[in-house]
Design a protein around this motif. Sequence first.
Motif, PDB file in Angstrom:
ATOM      1  N   MET A  91     -24.124 -24.447  16.778  1.00  0.00           N
ATOM      2  CA  MET A  91     -24.819 -24.441  15.494  1.00  0.00           C
ATOM      3  C   MET A  91     -25.875 -25.540  15.456  1.00  0.00           C
ATOM      4  SD  MET A  91     -23.185 -24.652  11.643  1.00  0.00           S
ATOM      5  CE  MET A  91     -22.759 -26.393  11.772  1.00  0.00           C
ATOM      6  N   ALA A  92     -26.965 -25.255  14.771  1.00  0.00           N
ATOM      7  CA  ALA A  92     -27.994 -26.264  14.514  1.00  0.00           C
ATOM      8  C   ALA A  92     -27.975 -26.590  13.028  1.00  0.00           C
ATOM      9  CB  ALA A  92     -29.371 -25.756  14.924  1.00  0.00           C
ATOM     10  N   ILE A  93     -28.133 -27.864  12.692  1.00  0.00           N
ATOM     11  CA  ILE A  93     -28.168 -28.257  11.291  1.00  0.00           C
ATOM     12  C   ILE A  93     -29.475 -28.988  11.000  1.00  0.00           C
ATOM     13  CG2 ILE A  93     -25.673 -28.396  11.056  1.00  0.00           C
ATOM     14  CD1 ILE A  93     -25.932 -31.455  11.243  1.00  0.00           C
ATOM     15  N   LEU A  94     -30.008 -28.748   9.823  1.00  0.00           N
ATOM     16  CA  LEU A  94     -31.207 -29.439   9.363  1.00  0.00           C
ATOM     17  C   LEU A  94     -30.786 -30.774   8.758  1.00  0.00           C
ATOM     18  CD1 LEU A  94     -34.286 -28.823   9.124  1.00  0.00           C
ATOM     19  CD2 LEU A  94     -33.830 -28.223   6.743  1.00  0.00           C
TER      20      LEU A  94
ATOM     21  N   LYS B  29     -18.130 -33.254  21.725  1.00  0.00           N
ATOM     22  CA  LYS B  29     -18.522 -31.922  22.194  1.00  0.00           C
ATOM     23  C   LYS B  29     -18.782 -30.951  21.047  1.00  0.00           C
ATOM     24  CE  LYS B  29     -16.022 -32.292  26.583  1.00  0.00           C
ATOM     25  NZ  LYS B  29     -14.952 -31.718  27.441  1.00  0.00           N
ATOM     26  N   LEU B  30     -18.223 -31.231  19.880  1.00  0.00           N
ATOM     27  CA  LEU B  30     -18.419 -30.323  18.751  1.00  0.00           C
ATOM     28  C   LEU B  30     -19.555 -30.776  17.833  1.00  0.00           C
ATOM     29  CD1 LEU B  30     -14.808 -29.248  17.729  1.00  0.00           C
ATOM     30  CD2 LEU B  30     -16.477 -28.069  19.158  1.00  0.00           C
ATOM     31  N   ALA B  31     -20.459 -31.562  18.374  1.00  0.00           N
ATOM     32  CA  ALA B  31     -21.615 -31.995  17.588  1.00  0.00           C
ATOM     33  C   ALA B  31     -22.605 -30.843  17.444  1.00  0.00           C
ATOM     34  CB  ALA B  31     -22.301 -33.175  18.254  1.00  0.00           C
ATOM     35  N   PRO B  32     -23.090 -30.586  16.248  1.00  0.00           N
ATOM     36  CA  PRO B  32     -24.149 -29.576  16.093  1.00  0.00           C
ATOM     37  C   PRO B  32     -25.462 -30.113  16.624  1.00  0.00           C
ATOM     38  CG  PRO B  32     -23.759 -30.684  14.006  1.00  0.00           C
ATOM     39  CD  PRO B  32     -22.728 -31.225  14.963  1.00  0.00           C
TER      40      PRO B  32
ATOM     41  N   ALA C 225     -35.896 -32.377   9.594  1.00  0.00           N
ATOM     42  CA  ALA C 225     -36.486 -31.625   8.486  1.00  0.00           C
ATOM     43  C   ALA C 225     -37.993 -31.809   8.480  1.00  0.00           C
ATOM     44  CB  ALA C 225     -35.883 -32.094   7.163  1.00  0.00           C
ATOM     45  N   GLU C 226     -38.629 -31.196   9.445  1.00  0.00           N
ATOM     46  CA  GLU C 226     -40.081 -31.250   9.568  1.00  0.00           C
ATOM     47  C   GLU C 226     -40.539 -29.957  10.215  1.00  0.00           C
ATOM     48  OE1 GLU C 226     -39.968 -33.829  13.722  1.00  0.00           O
ATOM     49  OE2 GLU C 226     -40.174 -34.872  11.811  1.00  0.00           O
ATOM     50  N   GLY C 227     -41.867 -29.802  10.398  1.00  0.00           N
ATOM     51  CA  GLY C 227     -42.413 -28.536  10.868  1.00  0.00           C
ATOM     52  C   GLY C 227     -41.781 -28.005  12.136  1.00  0.00           C
TER      53      GLY C 227
ATOM     54  N   VAL D  52     -27.242 -21.484  11.879  1.00  0.00           N
ATOM     55  CA  VAL D  52     -27.801 -22.751  11.413  1.00  0.00           C
ATOM     56  C   VAL D  52     -27.092 -23.160  10.126  1.00  0.00           C
ATOM     57  CG1 VAL D  52     -30.059 -22.164  12.407  1.00  0.00           C
ATOM     58  CG2 VAL D  52     -29.638 -21.742   9.990  1.00  0.00           C
ATOM     59  N   GLY D  53     -27.044 -24.454   9.898  1.00  0.00           N
ATOM     60  CA  GLY D  53     -26.424 -24.977   8.681  1.00  0.00           C
ATOM     61  C   GLY D  53     -27.439 -25.764   7.866  1.00  0.00           C
TER      62      GLY D  53
END
Length: 304
Positions: free
Chosen positions: A136-139, A158-161, A166-168, A184-185
Amino acid sequence: MRPDIYLLYLLLRLVSLLPLRTVHALGAWIGRRSLRSNSRSARYSAVNLRLTRPELGDAERATLLRQTMEEAGKSVTEVAAIWGGGAEKSLGLVRDVVGGELFAQALASGKGVIIAAPHLGCWELLNYWLCSKTPMAILYRPPRIHAIEALLRKVRGKLAPEQVRAEGAGVRTLFKRLGAGGTVGILPDQKPREGEGEFAPFFGVDALTMVLLPRLAARTGATVLFSFAERLPDGEGFRIHVLPAPEGIDSADLKIACAALNRGVEQCVERAFPQYQWHYKRYTAHDRPDPYKTGAVSAGAKSG
Protein backbone atom coordinates in the motif's frame (compact mmCIF):
# COMPACT_ATOMS: atom_id res chain seq x y z
CA MET A 1 19.65 7.09 13.05
CA ARG A 2 20.71 10.03 15.22
CA PRO A 3 21.67 9.18 18.84
CA ASP A 4 18.73 11.13 20.27
CA ILE A 5 16.30 9.42 17.89
CA TYR A 6 17.79 6.04 18.82
CA LEU A 7 17.20 6.81 22.49
CA LEU A 8 13.59 7.62 21.61
CA TYR A 9 13.38 4.25 19.88
CA LEU A 10 14.65 2.51 23.05
CA LEU A 11 12.01 4.36 25.08
CA LEU A 12 9.32 3.09 22.69
CA ARG A 13 10.63 -0.42 23.16
CA LEU A 14 10.33 -0.06 26.94
CA VAL A 15 6.75 1.23 26.68
CA SER A 16 5.84 -1.73 24.48
CA LEU A 17 6.72 -4.09 27.34
CA LEU A 18 3.83 -2.74 29.42
CA PRO A 19 0.38 -4.36 29.22
CA LEU A 20 -1.95 -2.47 26.88
CA ARG A 21 -4.32 -1.85 29.79
CA THR A 22 -1.51 -0.03 31.64
CA VAL A 23 -0.54 1.92 28.51
CA HIS A 24 -4.14 3.07 28.08
CA ALA A 25 -4.53 3.92 31.77
CA LEU A 26 -1.46 6.15 31.53
CA GLY A 27 -2.87 7.77 28.41
CA ALA A 28 -6.24 8.42 30.04
CA TRP A 29 -4.45 10.10 32.97
CA ILE A 30 -2.53 12.33 30.54
CA GLY A 31 -5.82 13.25 28.87
CA ARG A 32 -7.45 14.20 32.17
CA ARG A 33 -4.42 16.30 33.12
CA SER A 34 -4.67 18.09 29.78
CA LEU A 35 -8.34 18.80 30.44
CA ARG A 36 -7.77 20.14 33.96
CA SER A 37 -5.02 22.45 32.72
CA ASN A 38 -7.37 23.86 30.06
CA SER A 39 -4.83 23.00 27.37
CA ARG A 40 -5.17 24.07 23.77
CA SER A 41 -6.25 20.52 22.82
CA ALA A 42 -8.99 20.63 25.45
CA ARG A 43 -10.20 24.04 24.29
CA TYR A 44 -10.33 23.02 20.64
CA SER A 45 -12.09 19.77 21.54
CA ALA A 46 -14.68 21.67 23.57
CA VAL A 47 -15.41 23.93 20.60
CA ASN A 48 -15.76 20.98 18.22
CA LEU A 49 -18.12 19.16 20.57
CA ARG A 50 -20.30 22.25 20.91
CA LEU A 51 -20.47 22.49 17.11
CA THR A 52 -21.11 18.81 16.42
CA ARG A 53 -23.27 17.90 19.43
CA PRO A 54 -25.41 21.03 19.97
CA GLU A 55 -28.30 18.93 21.30
CA LEU A 56 -26.37 17.92 24.43
CA GLY A 57 -26.73 19.71 27.74
CA ASP A 58 -23.72 21.11 29.56
CA ALA A 59 -23.31 18.09 31.85
CA GLU A 60 -23.58 15.60 28.99
CA ARG A 61 -21.09 17.53 26.89
CA ALA A 62 -18.70 17.79 29.84
CA THR A 63 -18.80 14.01 30.22
CA LEU A 64 -18.19 13.55 26.50
CA LEU A 65 -15.30 16.01 26.60
CA ARG A 66 -13.66 14.09 29.44
CA GLN A 67 -14.04 10.84 27.51
CA THR A 68 -12.66 12.48 24.38
CA MET A 69 -9.58 13.79 26.18
CA GLU A 70 -8.97 10.40 27.80
CA GLU A 71 -9.11 8.73 24.40
CA ALA A 72 -6.78 11.37 22.96
CA GLY A 73 -4.28 10.56 25.70
CA LYS A 74 -4.58 6.85 24.97
CA SER A 75 -3.83 7.48 21.30
CA VAL A 76 -0.49 9.04 22.29
CA THR A 77 0.69 6.31 24.64
CA GLU A 78 -0.58 3.43 22.51
CA VAL A 79 1.28 4.61 19.42
CA ALA A 80 4.47 4.37 21.47
CA ALA A 81 3.58 0.78 22.34
CA ILE A 82 2.61 -0.03 18.74
CA TRP A 83 5.82 1.40 17.32
CA GLY A 84 7.98 -0.09 20.06
CA GLY A 85 6.42 -3.55 19.85
CA GLY A 86 6.68 -3.91 16.08
CA ALA A 87 4.17 -5.13 13.52
CA GLU A 88 3.86 -8.80 14.48
CA LYS A 89 3.22 -8.13 18.17
CA SER A 90 0.86 -5.27 17.38
CA LEU A 91 -1.23 -7.32 14.96
CA GLY A 92 -1.75 -9.79 17.80
CA LEU A 93 -3.85 -7.07 19.47
CA VAL A 94 -6.49 -7.23 16.71
CA ARG A 95 -9.44 -9.09 18.26
CA ASP A 96 -12.06 -8.68 15.56
CA VAL A 97 -12.54 -7.48 11.98
CA VAL A 98 -15.88 -6.07 10.86
CA GLY A 99 -16.35 -5.77 7.11
CA GLY A 100 -13.10 -7.46 6.16
CA GLU A 101 -14.85 -9.22 3.29
CA LEU A 102 -15.39 -5.83 1.63
CA PHE A 103 -11.64 -5.28 1.50
CA ALA A 104 -11.00 -8.79 0.20
CA GLN A 105 -13.59 -8.33 -2.55
CA ALA A 106 -12.18 -4.96 -3.54
CA LEU A 107 -8.67 -6.40 -3.80
CA ALA A 108 -9.94 -9.33 -5.87
CA SER A 109 -11.67 -7.00 -8.34
CA GLY A 110 -8.32 -5.67 -9.54
CA LYS A 111 -9.76 -2.17 -10.04
CA GLY A 112 -7.68 -0.50 -7.36
CA VAL A 113 -8.64 0.35 -3.79
CA ILE A 114 -8.67 3.68 -1.98
CA ILE A 115 -8.70 3.34 1.81
CA ALA A 116 -10.09 6.44 3.50
CA ALA A 117 -8.75 6.27 7.06
CA PRO A 118 -9.97 9.10 9.33
CA HIS A 119 -8.11 10.33 12.40
CA LEU A 120 -9.99 7.82 14.52
CA GLY A 121 -8.83 5.09 16.88
CA CYS A 122 -5.36 3.63 16.29
CA TRP A 123 -4.41 4.45 12.70
CA GLU A 124 -0.87 3.06 13.07
CA LEU A 125 -2.27 -0.38 13.84
CA LEU A 126 -4.63 -0.01 10.89
CA ASN A 127 -1.59 0.62 8.67
CA TYR A 128 -0.04 -2.66 9.85
CA TRP A 129 -3.25 -4.58 9.25
CA LEU A 130 -3.78 -3.19 5.75
CA CYS A 131 -0.14 -3.73 4.76
CA SER A 132 -0.34 -7.33 6.02
CA LYS A 133 -3.00 -7.89 3.35
CA THR A 134 -1.49 -6.02 0.39
CA PRO A 135 1.28 -3.52 -0.48
CA MET A 136 0.00 0.00 0.00
CA ALA A 137 1.03 3.60 -0.62
CA ILE A 138 -0.09 6.36 1.72
CA LEU A 139 -0.20 10.10 1.13
CA TYR A 140 1.60 11.97 3.88
CA ARG A 141 3.24 15.22 4.85
CA PRO A 142 6.86 14.89 6.04
CA PRO A 143 7.41 15.39 9.79
CA ARG A 144 8.86 18.73 10.84
CA ILE A 145 11.86 16.89 12.32
CA HIS A 146 13.42 15.12 9.34
CA ALA A 147 15.21 12.55 11.54
CA ILE A 148 11.84 11.16 12.64
CA GLU A 149 11.47 9.56 9.19
CA ALA A 150 14.34 7.18 10.01
CA LEU A 151 12.54 6.19 13.20
CA LEU A 152 9.31 5.53 11.31
CA ARG A 153 11.12 3.32 8.80
CA LYS A 154 12.68 1.29 11.59
CA VAL A 155 9.56 0.78 13.70
CA ARG A 156 7.29 -0.03 10.75
CA GLY A 157 9.72 -2.59 9.35
CA LYS A 158 8.57 -4.91 6.55
CA LEU A 159 4.96 -3.78 6.87
CA ALA A 160 5.76 -0.14 6.21
CA PRO A 161 3.58 1.43 3.50
CA GLU A 162 5.18 3.34 0.70
CA GLN A 163 5.12 6.98 1.81
CA VAL A 164 4.13 9.35 -0.98
CA ARG A 165 4.56 13.05 -0.37
CA ALA A 166 1.53 15.30 -0.73
CA GLU A 167 2.78 17.10 -3.80
CA GLY A 168 2.47 16.86 -7.58
CA ALA A 169 4.81 13.91 -8.14
CA GLY A 170 3.29 12.04 -5.22
CA VAL A 171 -0.25 12.47 -6.51
CA ARG A 172 0.83 11.15 -9.90
CA THR A 173 2.25 8.11 -8.12
CA LEU A 174 -1.15 7.46 -6.54
CA PHE A 175 -2.89 7.63 -9.92
CA LYS A 176 -0.39 5.17 -11.39
CA ARG A 177 -0.74 2.74 -8.49
CA LEU A 178 -4.53 2.77 -8.69
CA GLY A 179 -4.42 2.43 -12.47
CA ALA A 180 -2.39 -0.75 -11.97
CA GLY A 181 -4.97 -2.12 -9.53
CA GLY A 182 -3.03 -1.24 -6.38
CA THR A 183 -4.07 0.15 -3.00
CA VAL A 184 -3.56 3.63 -1.59
CA GLY A 185 -4.46 5.13 1.77
CA ILE A 186 -5.55 8.72 2.39
CA LEU A 187 -6.59 10.67 5.49
CA PRO A 188 -9.99 11.94 4.27
CA ASP A 189 -10.40 14.49 7.06
CA GLN A 190 -7.07 16.21 6.52
CA LYS A 191 -7.90 19.87 5.94
CA PRO A 192 -6.59 20.92 2.49
CA ARG A 193 -4.65 24.05 1.77
CA GLU A 194 -6.65 27.16 0.96
CA GLY A 195 -7.90 27.01 -2.61
CA GLU A 196 -7.54 23.21 -2.83
CA GLY A 197 -10.82 22.08 -1.30
CA GLU A 198 -14.59 22.44 -1.25
CA PHE A 199 -16.84 23.32 1.65
CA ALA A 200 -19.15 20.47 2.64
CA PRO A 201 -21.15 19.66 5.79
CA PHE A 202 -19.32 17.73 8.50
CA PHE A 203 -21.66 16.93 11.39
CA GLY A 204 -23.91 19.72 10.15
CA VAL A 205 -21.23 22.41 9.97
CA ASP A 206 -19.44 23.43 6.76
CA ALA A 207 -15.80 22.31 6.71
CA LEU A 208 -13.16 22.75 4.05
CA THR A 209 -12.87 19.26 2.55
CA MET A 210 -10.27 17.65 0.31
CA VAL A 211 -11.06 17.07 -3.35
CA LEU A 212 -8.14 14.73 -4.08
CA LEU A 213 -9.83 11.54 -2.95
CA PRO A 214 -13.03 12.08 -4.98
CA ARG A 215 -10.93 12.96 -8.02
CA LEU A 216 -8.85 9.80 -7.64
CA ALA A 217 -12.04 7.74 -7.39
CA ALA A 218 -13.69 9.42 -10.38
CA ARG A 219 -10.70 9.17 -12.71
CA THR A 220 -9.55 5.64 -11.83
CA GLY A 221 -12.79 3.81 -11.01
CA ALA A 222 -11.14 2.45 -7.86
CA THR A 223 -13.26 1.15 -5.00
CA VAL A 224 -13.38 3.50 -2.01
CA LEU A 225 -13.60 1.97 1.47
CA PHE A 226 -13.48 3.64 4.87
CA SER A 227 -11.56 1.96 7.66
CA PHE A 228 -10.35 2.48 11.24
CA ALA A 229 -9.07 0.51 14.24
CA GLU A 230 -11.41 0.91 17.21
CA ARG A 231 -9.87 0.91 20.67
CA LEU A 232 -11.64 -1.68 22.84
CA PRO A 233 -12.29 -0.98 26.55
CA ASP A 234 -10.04 -2.11 29.41
CA GLY A 235 -7.03 -2.67 27.16
CA GLU A 236 -8.66 -5.65 25.49
CA GLY A 237 -7.21 -4.80 22.08
CA PHE A 238 -8.65 -3.42 18.87
CA ARG A 239 -11.43 -4.01 16.35
CA ILE A 240 -10.82 -3.25 12.67
CA HIS A 241 -13.77 -1.73 10.80
CA VAL A 242 -14.15 -1.60 7.02
CA LEU A 243 -17.15 0.32 5.65
CA PRO A 244 -18.39 0.99 2.10
CA ALA A 245 -18.19 4.57 0.87
CA PRO A 246 -21.44 6.56 0.61
CA GLU A 247 -22.95 6.94 -2.82
CA GLY A 248 -21.68 9.94 -4.77
CA ILE A 249 -18.09 9.95 -3.54
CA ASP A 250 -16.88 9.60 -7.13
CA SER A 251 -19.23 12.25 -8.52
CA ALA A 252 -17.86 14.76 -11.03
CA ASP A 253 -19.71 17.39 -9.00
CA LEU A 254 -17.21 18.05 -6.24
CA LYS A 255 -19.82 19.45 -3.86
CA ILE A 256 -21.71 16.15 -4.05
CA ALA A 257 -18.50 14.13 -3.79
CA CYS A 258 -17.14 16.06 -0.80
CA ALA A 259 -20.48 15.82 1.01
CA ALA A 260 -20.35 12.04 0.49
CA LEU A 261 -16.75 11.95 1.71
CA ASN A 262 -17.70 13.70 4.95
CA ARG A 263 -20.69 11.38 5.42
CA GLY A 264 -18.28 8.45 5.20
CA VAL A 265 -16.11 9.95 7.94
CA GLU A 266 -19.22 10.60 10.05
CA GLN A 267 -20.32 6.97 9.72
CA CYS A 268 -16.95 5.85 11.07
CA VAL A 269 -16.88 8.41 13.89
CA GLU A 270 -20.38 7.49 15.09
CA ARG A 271 -19.10 3.98 15.85
CA ALA A 272 -16.48 5.30 18.27
CA PHE A 273 -17.25 8.99 18.77
CA PRO A 274 -14.86 9.84 21.66
CA GLN A 275 -11.96 8.22 19.79
CA TYR A 276 -11.98 10.80 17.02
CA GLN A 277 -9.25 13.46 16.97
CA TRP A 278 -11.56 16.23 18.16
CA HIS A 279 -8.69 18.54 19.06
CA TYR A 280 -8.04 19.15 15.33
CA LYS A 281 -9.06 22.61 14.07
CA ARG A 282 -11.39 21.21 11.43
CA TYR A 283 -13.61 24.27 11.01
CA THR A 284 -11.20 27.01 10.01
CA ALA A 285 -10.85 28.87 6.70
CA HIS A 286 -9.17 32.13 5.80
CA ASP A 287 -12.42 33.82 4.74
CA ARG A 288 -14.61 32.66 7.64
CA PRO A 289 -14.76 33.40 11.38
CA ASP A 290 -12.47 31.23 13.49
CA PRO A 291 -14.63 29.47 16.13
CA TYR A 292 -11.54 28.45 18.11
CA LYS A 293 -10.47 31.96 19.03
CA THR A 294 -13.22 32.25 21.63
CA GLY A 295 -13.33 28.56 22.60
CA ALA A 296 -12.85 27.81 26.30
CA VAL A 297 -13.61 24.89 28.55
CA SER A 298 -16.39 25.61 30.97
CA ALA A 299 -15.98 25.01 34.68
CA GLY A 300 -18.28 22.01 34.47
CA ALA A 301 -16.30 20.53 31.54
CA LYS A 302 -13.08 20.80 33.47
CA SER A 303 -14.31 18.71 36.38
CA GLY A 304 -13.24 15.11 36.77
